[in-house]
Write a protein that holds these residues in place. Structure first.
Motif, PDB file in Angstrom:
ATOM      1  N   LEU A  92       0.830  -1.205   0.000  1.00  0.00           N
ATOM      2  CA  LEU A  92       0.000   0.000   0.000  1.00  0.00           C
ATOM      3  C   LEU A  92       0.865   1.257   0.000  1.00  0.00           C
ATOM      4  CD1 LEU A  92      -2.849  -0.996   2.504  1.00  0.00           C
ATOM      5  CD2 LEU A  92      -2.965  -0.865   0.010  1.00  0.00           C
ATOM      6  N   GLY A  93       1.934   1.246   0.753  1.00  0.00           N
ATOM      7  CA  GLY A  93       2.839   2.390   0.774  1.00  0.00           C
ATOM      8  C   GLY A  93       3.532   2.581  -0.560  1.00  0.00           C
ATOM      9  N   PHE A  94       3.929   1.472  -1.184  1.00  0.00           N
ATOM     10  CA  PHE A  94       4.635   1.534  -2.464  1.00  0.00           C
ATOM     11  C   PHE A  94       3.748   2.096  -3.564  1.00  0.00           C
ATOM     12  CE2 PHE A  94       5.866  -0.453  -6.522  1.00  0.00           C
ATOM     13  CZ  PHE A  94       7.142   0.058  -6.634  1.00  0.00           C
ATOM     14  N   PHE A  95       2.509   1.642  -3.619  1.00  0.00           N
ATOM     15  CA  PHE A  95       1.608   2.087  -4.679  1.00  0.00           C
ATOM     16  C   PHE A  95       0.887   3.383  -4.333  1.00  0.00           C
ATOM     17  CE2 PHE A  95       1.956  -2.503  -5.689  1.00  0.00           C
ATOM     18  CZ  PHE A  95       2.534  -2.348  -6.929  1.00  0.00           C
ATOM     19  N   GLY A  96       1.251   3.975  -3.199  1.00  0.00           N
ATOM     20  CA  GLY A  96       0.700   5.277  -2.844  1.00  0.00           C
ATOM     21  C   GLY A  96      -0.741   5.242  -2.387  1.00  0.00           C
ATOM     22  N   LEU A  97      -1.183   4.102  -1.891  1.00  0.00           N
ATOM     23  CA  LEU A  97      -2.570   4.007  -1.455  1.00  0.00           C
ATOM     24  C   LEU A  97      -2.772   4.510  -0.033  1.00  0.00           C
ATOM     25  CD1 LEU A  97      -3.461   0.544  -3.017  1.00  0.00           C
ATOM     26  CD2 LEU A  97      -3.934   2.805  -3.935  1.00  0.00           C
ATOM     27  N   LEU A  98      -1.668   4.801   0.656  1.00  0.00           N
ATOM     28  CA  LEU A  98      -1.790   5.458   1.949  1.00  0.00           C
ATOM     29  C   LEU A  98      -2.184   6.902   1.671  1.00  0.00           C
ATOM     30  CD1 LEU A  98       1.380   4.138   3.798  1.00  0.00           C
ATOM     31  CD2 LEU A  98      -0.965   3.470   4.195  1.00  0.00           C
ATOM     32  N   PRO A  99      -2.768   7.580   2.638  1.00  0.00           N
ATOM     33  CA  PRO A  99      -3.113   8.986   2.387  1.00  0.00           C
ATOM     34  C   PRO A  99      -1.879   9.747   1.890  1.00  0.00           C
ATOM     35  CG  PRO A  99      -3.923   8.277   4.517  1.00  0.00           C
ATOM     36  CD  PRO A  99      -3.110   7.149   3.962  1.00  0.00           C
ATOM     37  N   THR A 100      -2.116  10.677   1.000  1.00  0.00           N
ATOM     38  CA  THR A 100      -1.018  11.433   0.414  1.00  0.00           C
ATOM     39  C   THR A 100      -0.210  12.113   1.505  1.00  0.00           C
ATOM     40  OG1 THR A 100      -2.376  11.839  -1.520  1.00  0.00           O
ATOM     41  CG2 THR A 100      -0.434  13.208  -1.259  1.00  0.00           C
ATOM     42  N   LEU A 101       1.068  11.891   1.462  1.00  0.00           N
ATOM     43  CA  LEU A 101       1.967  12.466   2.456  1.00  0.00           C
ATOM     44  C   LEU A 101       2.522  13.779   1.917  1.00  0.00           C
ATOM     45  CD1 LEU A 101       3.803   9.132   3.262  1.00  0.00           C
ATOM     46  CD2 LEU A 101       2.050  10.223   4.641  1.00  0.00           C
ATOM     47  N   PRO A 102       2.633  14.794   2.756  1.00  0.00           N
ATOM     48  CA  PRO A 102       3.111  16.088   2.254  1.00  0.00           C
ATOM     49  C   PRO A 102       4.548  16.040   1.738  1.00  0.00           C
ATOM     50  CG  PRO A 102       2.847  16.146   4.646  1.00  0.00           C
ATOM     51  CD  PRO A 102       2.322  14.823   4.168  1.00  0.00           C
ATOM     52  N   VAL A 103       5.380  15.190   2.298  1.00  0.00           N
ATOM     53  CA  VAL A 103       6.752  15.013   1.825  1.00  0.00           C
ATOM     54  C   VAL A 103       7.084  13.530   1.801  1.00  0.00           C
ATOM     55  CG1 VAL A 103       7.980  17.156   2.383  1.00  0.00           C
ATOM     56  CG2 VAL A 103       7.474  15.560   4.186  1.00  0.00           C
ATOM     57  N   GLY A 104       7.971  13.162   0.920  1.00  0.00           N
ATOM     58  CA  GLY A 104       8.448  11.784   0.911  1.00  0.00           C
ATOM     59  C   GLY A 104       7.745  10.883  -0.075  1.00  0.00           C
ATOM     60  N   GLY A 105       6.456  11.092  -0.296  1.00  0.00           N
ATOM     61  CA  GLY A 105       5.697  10.297  -1.258  1.00  0.00           C
ATOM     62  C   GLY A 105       5.823   8.810  -1.033  1.00  0.00           C
ATOM     63  N   PRO A 106       5.963   8.047  -2.125  1.00  0.00           N
ATOM     64  CA  PRO A 106       6.004   6.585  -2.034  1.00  0.00           C
ATOM     65  C   PRO A 106       7.163   6.050  -1.198  1.00  0.00           C
ATOM     66  CG  PRO A 106       5.702   7.268  -4.310  1.00  0.00           C
ATOM     67  CD  PRO A 106       5.965   8.507  -3.514  1.00  0.00           C
ATOM     68  N   LEU A 107       8.332   6.715  -1.228  1.00  0.00           N
ATOM     69  CA  LEU A 107       9.449   6.206  -0.432  1.00  0.00           C
ATOM     70  C   LEU A 107       9.121   6.262   1.053  1.00  0.00           C
ATOM     71  CD1 LEU A 107      12.592   7.629  -2.242  1.00  0.00           C
ATOM     72  CD2 LEU A 107      11.720   5.304  -2.249  1.00  0.00           C
ATOM     73  N   LEU A 108       8.548   7.352   1.496  1.00  0.00           N
ATOM     74  CA  LEU A 108       8.142   7.445   2.898  1.00  0.00           C
ATOM     75  C   LEU A 108       7.005   6.470   3.176  1.00  0.00           C
ATOM     76  CD1 LEU A 108       8.735   8.814   5.549  1.00  0.00           C
ATOM     77  CD2 LEU A 108       7.146  10.626   4.916  1.00  0.00           C
ATOM     78  N   GLY A 109       6.109   6.311   2.199  1.00  0.00           N
ATOM     79  CA  GLY A 109       5.013   5.348   2.341  1.00  0.00           C
ATOM     80  C   GLY A 109       5.514   3.933   2.502  1.00  0.00           C
ATOM     81  N   MET A 110       6.642   3.604   1.835  1.00  0.00           N
ATOM     82  CA  MET A 110       7.200   2.262   1.955  1.00  0.00           C
ATOM     83  C   MET A 110       7.876   2.047   3.303  1.00  0.00           C
ATOM     84  SD  MET A 110       8.590   1.290  -1.818  1.00  0.00           S
ATOM     85  CE  MET A 110       9.648   2.704  -1.962  1.00  0.00           C
ATOM     86  N   LEU A 111       8.216   3.124   3.985  1.00  0.00           N
ATOM     87  CA  LEU A 111       8.775   2.994   5.331  1.00  0.00           C
ATOM     88  C   LEU A 111       7.663   2.960   6.379  1.00  0.00           C
ATOM     89  CD1 LEU A 111      11.830   5.405   5.100  1.00  0.00           C
ATOM     90  CD2 LEU A 111      11.879   2.912   5.196  1.00  0.00           C
ATOM     91  N   ILE A 112       6.670   3.815   6.198  1.00  0.00           N
ATOM     92  CA  ILE A 112       5.570   3.897   7.167  1.00  0.00           C
ATOM     93  C   ILE A 112       4.586   2.742   6.984  1.00  0.00           C
ATOM     94  CG2 ILE A 112       3.575   5.268   7.878  1.00  0.00           C
ATOM     95  CD1 ILE A 112       5.227   7.747   7.226  1.00  0.00           C
TER      96      ILE A 112
END
Length: 172
Positions: A92-112
């Protein structure tokens, strides 16, 4: 010839970054660069040692990737639910299905994503928030340790490549 060599070294640097950062090709990219150098040189005998070392590093890195997350989960007492949640969170983090993050985008999503996924999966299974938090953090830390080890393995492969091929390019 030197330009191609430096471009391949740059490609290997991306591979080192990819060994540490999820979603970017890692050690396999380093292996591809080594093989390209063999094609450019017209002789795979010139890259025999780097190919063997990078192939072994790729196998070890893959094993470390799986083992680090597993051992982190086991050490923290995570169940299969936490591990599955971590994997789903990564996707979900990789494909950006987490809520849009103000910074970091998919890379931060893959960590969170894996952290949140592990916590949610474990909470669904055990219904205990503190246990779920501990399991999530254990999986997260295990994965990070695995990524650092893969980065070190990637650096090792690149250093051996440069060590064995430098004289082919610069004659010293």
């Amino acid at each position: 010839m030197q330009i191609i060599y430096w471009l391949l070294i740059a490609l290997m640097m991306v591979g080192i970054i990819g060994a540490v950062v999820p979603g970017i090709p890692g050690i396999s990219l380093i292996l591809v660069a080594v093989i390209i150098w063999g094609i450019v040189k017209g002789s795979f005998a010139a890259i025999e040692v780097p190919v063997i070392v990078t192939g072994v590093v790729l196998l070890i890195g893959t094993a470390v990737d799986f083992l680090a997350g597993y051992l982190g989960a086991k050490k923290a007492g995570a169940s299969k639910w936490g591990q599955i949640g971590s994997f789903v969170g990564l996707l979900l983090g990789f494909f950006g299905l987490l809520p849009t993050l103000p910074v970091g985008g998919p890379l931060l999503g893959m960590l969170i994503g894996p952290l949140l996924g592990a916590i949610i999966g474990e909470f669904i299974y055990q219904r205990k928030l503190l246990v779920a938090l501990k399991a999530g953090i254990g999986i997260f830390v295990g994965t990070l340790v695995g990524n650092v080890i893969q980065g070190i393995l990637g650096i090792t492969a690149v250093v051996i490549f440069v060590w064995t091929t430098w004289s082919q390019v610069f004659g010293t």
